[in-house]
Write a protein that holds these residues in place. Structure first.
Motif, PDB file in Angstrom:
ATOM      1  N   LYS A 167      -1.694  11.152  86.253  1.00 25.28           N
ATOM      2  CA  LYS A 167      -0.811   9.988  86.135  1.00 25.28           C
ATOM      3  C   LYS A 167       0.652  10.390  86.271  1.00 25.28           C
ATOM      4  O   LYS A 167       1.461   9.670  86.867  1.00 25.28           O
ATOM      5  N   MET A 168       0.994  11.554  85.710  1.00 19.62           N
ATOM      6  CA  MET A 168       2.361  12.057  85.836  1.00 19.62           C
ATOM      7  C   MET A 168       2.701  12.323  87.298  1.00 19.62           C
ATOM      8  O   MET A 168       3.785  11.978  87.781  1.00 19.62           O
ATOM      9  N   LEU A 169       1.763  12.918  88.016  1.00 18.28           N
ATOM     10  CA  LEU A 169       1.977  13.215  89.434  1.00 18.28           C
ATOM     11  C   LEU A 169       2.123  11.938  90.255  1.00 18.28           C
ATOM     12  O   LEU A 169       2.949  11.860  91.167  1.00 18.28           O
ATOM     13  N   GLU A 170       1.304  10.938  89.913  1.00 14.31           N
ATOM     14  CA  GLU A 170       1.399   9.651  90.613  1.00 14.31           C
ATOM     15  C   GLU A 170       2.766   9.018  90.403  1.00 14.31           C
ATOM     16  O   GLU A 170       3.377   8.486  91.334  1.00 14.31           O
ATOM     17  N   GLY A 171       3.245   9.085  89.165  1.00 14.73           N
ATOM     18  CA  GLY A 171       4.559   8.524  88.862  1.00 14.73           C
ATOM     19  C   GLY A 171       5.676   9.246  89.594  1.00 14.73           C
ATOM     20  O   GLY A 171       6.595   8.625  90.136  1.00 14.73           O
ATOM     21  N   LEU A 172       5.585  10.578  89.629  1.00 15.64           N
ATOM     22  CA  LEU A 172       6.597  11.363  90.331  1.00 15.64           C
ATOM     23  C   LEU A 172       6.560  11.104  91.830  1.00 15.64           C
ATOM     24  O   LEU A 172       7.587  11.051  92.500  1.00 15.64           O
ATOM     25  N   LYS A 173       5.344  10.932  92.350  1.00 13.71           N
ATOM     26  CA  LYS A 173       5.195  10.666  93.779  1.00 13.71           C
ATOM     27  C   LYS A 173       5.845   9.341  94.158  1.00 13.71           C
ATOM     28  O   LYS A 173       6.525   9.219  95.176  1.00 13.71           O
ATOM     29  N   LYS A 174       5.646   8.335  93.310  1.00 14.63           N
ATOM     30  CA  LYS A 174       6.236   7.022  93.574  1.00 14.63           C
ATOM     31  C   LYS A 174       7.758   7.068  93.511  1.00 14.63           C
ATOM     32  O   LYS A 174       8.443   6.350  94.230  1.00 14.63           O
ATOM     33  N   SER A 175       8.277   7.909  92.629  1.00 15.43           N
ATOM     34  CA  SER A 175       9.733   7.980  92.465  1.00 15.43           C
ATOM     35  C   SER A 175      10.388   8.919  93.464  1.00 15.43           C
ATOM     36  O   SER A 175      11.609   9.003  93.543  1.00 15.43           O
ATOM     37  N   GLY A 176       9.568   9.648  94.237  1.00 16.06           N
ATOM     38  CA  GLY A 176      10.122  10.582  95.214  1.00 16.06           C
ATOM     39  C   GLY A 176      10.504  11.912  94.607  1.00 16.06           C
ATOM     40  O   GLY A 176      11.195  12.712  95.227  1.00 16.06           O
ATOM     41  N   MET A 177      10.059  12.167  93.387  1.00 11.36           N
ATOM     42  CA  MET A 177      10.403  13.411  92.696  1.00 11.36           C
ATOM     43  C   MET A 177       9.171  14.304  92.577  1.00 11.36           C
ATOM     44  O   MET A 177       8.040  13.843  92.625  1.00 11.36           O
ATOM     45  N   LYS A 178       9.418  15.585  92.407  1.00 10.83           N
ATOM     46  CA  LYS A 178       8.330  16.518  92.152  1.00 10.83           C
ATOM     47  C   LYS A 178       8.794  17.537  91.127  1.00 10.83           C
ATOM     48  O   LYS A 178       9.559  18.447  91.432  1.00 10.83           O
ATOM     49  N   LYS A 179       8.360  17.334  89.900  1.00  9.25           N
ATOM     50  CA  LYS A 179       8.716  18.214  88.785  1.00  9.25           C
ATOM     51  C   LYS A 179      10.217  18.463  88.714  1.00  9.25           C
ATOM     52  O   LYS A 179      10.694  19.585  88.601  1.00  9.25           O
ATOM     53  N   GLY A 180      10.989  17.395  88.832  1.00  9.18           N
ATOM     54  CA  GLY A 180      12.429  17.510  88.644  1.00  9.18           C
ATOM     55  C   GLY A 180      13.229  17.726  89.907  1.00  9.18           C
ATOM     56  O   GLY A 180      14.450  17.742  89.863  1.00  9.18           O
ATOM     57  N   TYR A 181      12.572  17.909  91.055  1.00  9.02           N
ATOM     58  CA  TYR A 181      13.301  18.156  92.299  1.00  9.02           C
ATOM     59  C   TYR A 181      13.193  16.950  93.226  1.00  9.02           C
ATOM     60  O   TYR A 181      12.113  16.391  93.407  1.00  9.02           O
ATOM     61  N   ILE A 182      14.303  16.573  93.841  1.00 11.52           N
ATOM     62  CA  ILE A 182      14.299  15.434  94.760  1.00 11.52           C
ATOM     63  C   ILE A 182      13.569  15.819  96.037  1.00 11.52           C
ATOM     64  O   ILE A 182      13.908  16.806  96.684  1.00 11.52           O
ATOM     65  N   ARG A 183      12.565  15.051  96.390  1.00 11.30           N
ATOM     66  CA  ARG A 183      11.797  15.341  97.592  1.00 11.30           C
ATOM     67  C   ARG A 183      12.130  14.358  98.708  1.00 11.30           C
ATOM     68  O   ARG A 183      12.158  14.711  99.875  1.00 11.30           O
ATOM     69  N   VAL A 184      12.361  13.108  98.340  1.00 10.28           N
ATOM     70  CA  VAL A 184      12.692  12.095  99.330  1.00 10.28           C
ATOM     71  C   VAL A 184      14.186  11.792  99.245  1.00 10.28           C
ATOM     72  O   VAL A 184      14.721  11.578  98.162  1.00 10.28           O
ATOM     73  N   ALA A 185      14.833  11.783 100.379  1.00 10.73           N
ATOM     74  CA  ALA A 185      16.279  11.551 100.410  1.00 10.73           C
ATOM     75  C   ALA A 185      16.616  10.141  99.935  1.00 10.73           C
ATOM     76  O   ALA A 185      15.847   9.203 100.140  1.00 10.73           O
ATOM     77  N   ARG A 186      17.763  10.010  99.317  1.00  8.36           N
ATOM     78  CA  ARG A 186      18.251   8.707  98.880  1.00  8.36           C
ATOM     79  C   ARG A 186      19.371   8.251  99.811  1.00  8.36           C
ATOM     80  O   ARG A 186      20.148   9.074 100.300  1.00  8.36           O
ATOM     81  N   VAL A 187      19.436   6.969 100.032  1.00  5.80           N
ATOM     82  CA  VAL A 187      20.433   6.423 100.957  1.00  5.80           C
ATOM     83  C   VAL A 187      21.173   5.268 100.300  1.00  5.80           C
ATOM     84  O   VAL A 187      20.700   4.670  99.335  1.00  5.80           O
TER      85      VAL A 187
END
Length: 310
Positions: A167-187
């Motif tokens: 569930k934690m991984l699903e939440g991070l995936k939706k937010s574009g984060m992975k264990k505290g690191y930004i994975r998807v760029a913000r615009v």
């Protein structure tokens, strides 16, 4: 009765209108009480009952849990309370809305008015994740020991293959984060409603800066669609009245102004079948642009027959 309202009463953060009603009942009878004093480890989880009652020497006499009428919730609560009784030898009472009704019968105020009082209070909120002073943890800081325990618990979760980790991984995936690191760029985008800039994930379909803007846009679009649809229906009704009048010329011309109902009733029935409209005022408005009544409508229909309007 809404159990979603939570807020402060006598410096306690009560989590439902039922809990407030029970607290008011206790105060009316001047019965001392305390709230969520202790959590019990019952093996499969920890459980924190609602109300605690002590004798004059400070010894715990019993605990009281307030629950809704949901059968599954009651079964789960009773199971937990039975465990507390068996492990810690603490007497308990499980109170529902039905019990509250009985408790309130002798009181000079009703249960409904008490719950309504709680709902309308400025100290309550329906948001379970309340912000600011309405949050139960407002202005409270974790101790160093608590921080250490939280860290250890989090590390164990990440090292496991538990449902909680998924569930934690699903939440991070939706937010574009992975264990505290930004994975998807913000615009930066501009709200198509108010033109205000806001930050969002580049993969997000979000077009508005807030729910307010989104709602305003939706209301406006819905209004436009409704007006267009209404205009189309009104035009269809007017055209149908004209065609119906011509097709039923003898009936229309033979209808006296003091016996309109029979003729109009058949027309209304046909319009309802075709357009879903049966209100004579709406039909009149479709023909004239305003409601002019049945007599003006039959005069219009007679005029159609005489002048062969199409």
């Amino acid at each position: 009765m809404n159990r979603g309202y939570a807020g402060f009463y006598k410096n306690y953060y009560l989590r439902s209108s039922y809990e407030y009603a029970y607290a008011k009942y206790l105060d009316f009878h001047k019965i001392p009480w305390s709230y969520e004093d202790h959590s019990y480890d019952i093996g499969y989880k920890t459980y924190k009952p609602d109300f605690f009652f002590y004798d004059q020497n400070g010894k715990l006499e019993k605990i009281v849990e307030i629950k809704s009428r949901n059968e599954n919730v009651l079964i789960e609560a009773r199971k937990a309370l039975d465990c507390i009784k068996a492990i810690y030898n603490v007497d308990f009472e499980l109170i529902t809305y039905k019990h509250l009704l009985e408790l309130y019968k002798p009181l000079p105020f009703s249960l409904t008015s008490t719950i309504d009082e709680w709902i309308k209070s400025e100290k309550t909120t329906i948001n379970k994740t309340a912000h600011g002073k309405l949050n139960a943890h407002y202005n409270l800081k974790h101790s160093e020991n608590a921080k250490k325990k939280i860290g250890e618990h989090t590390r164990k979760l990440w090292a496991s293959e538990s449902l909680a980790k998924k569930k934690m991984l699903e939440g991070l995936k939706k937010s574009g984060m992975k264990k505290g690191y930004i994975r998807v760029a913000r615009v930066q985008r501009k709200c198509i409603e108010c033109n205000k800039e806001y930050e969002v994930l580049s993969t997000s379909p979000k077009k508005y800066c807030s729910r307010t803007c989104s709602g305003n846009s939706a209301i406006r679009n819905a209004t436009v669609q409704y007006m267009e649809k209404r205009e189309s229906i009104h035009k269809g009704i007017r055209d149908y009245v004209i065609r119906w009048s011509i097709d039923n010329k003898d009936i229309v011309l033979g209808t006296p102004l003091n016996k309109i109902k029979t003729t109009i009733s058949q027309l209304i029935h046909d319009i309802q079948s075709k357009f879903g409209v049966k209100d004579i005022r709406v039909i009149s408005k479709a023909v004239f642009g305003e409601d002019r009544g049945r007599k003006e409508l039959i005069r219009f229909m007679k005029k159609v027959c005489n002048e062969k309007i199409c």
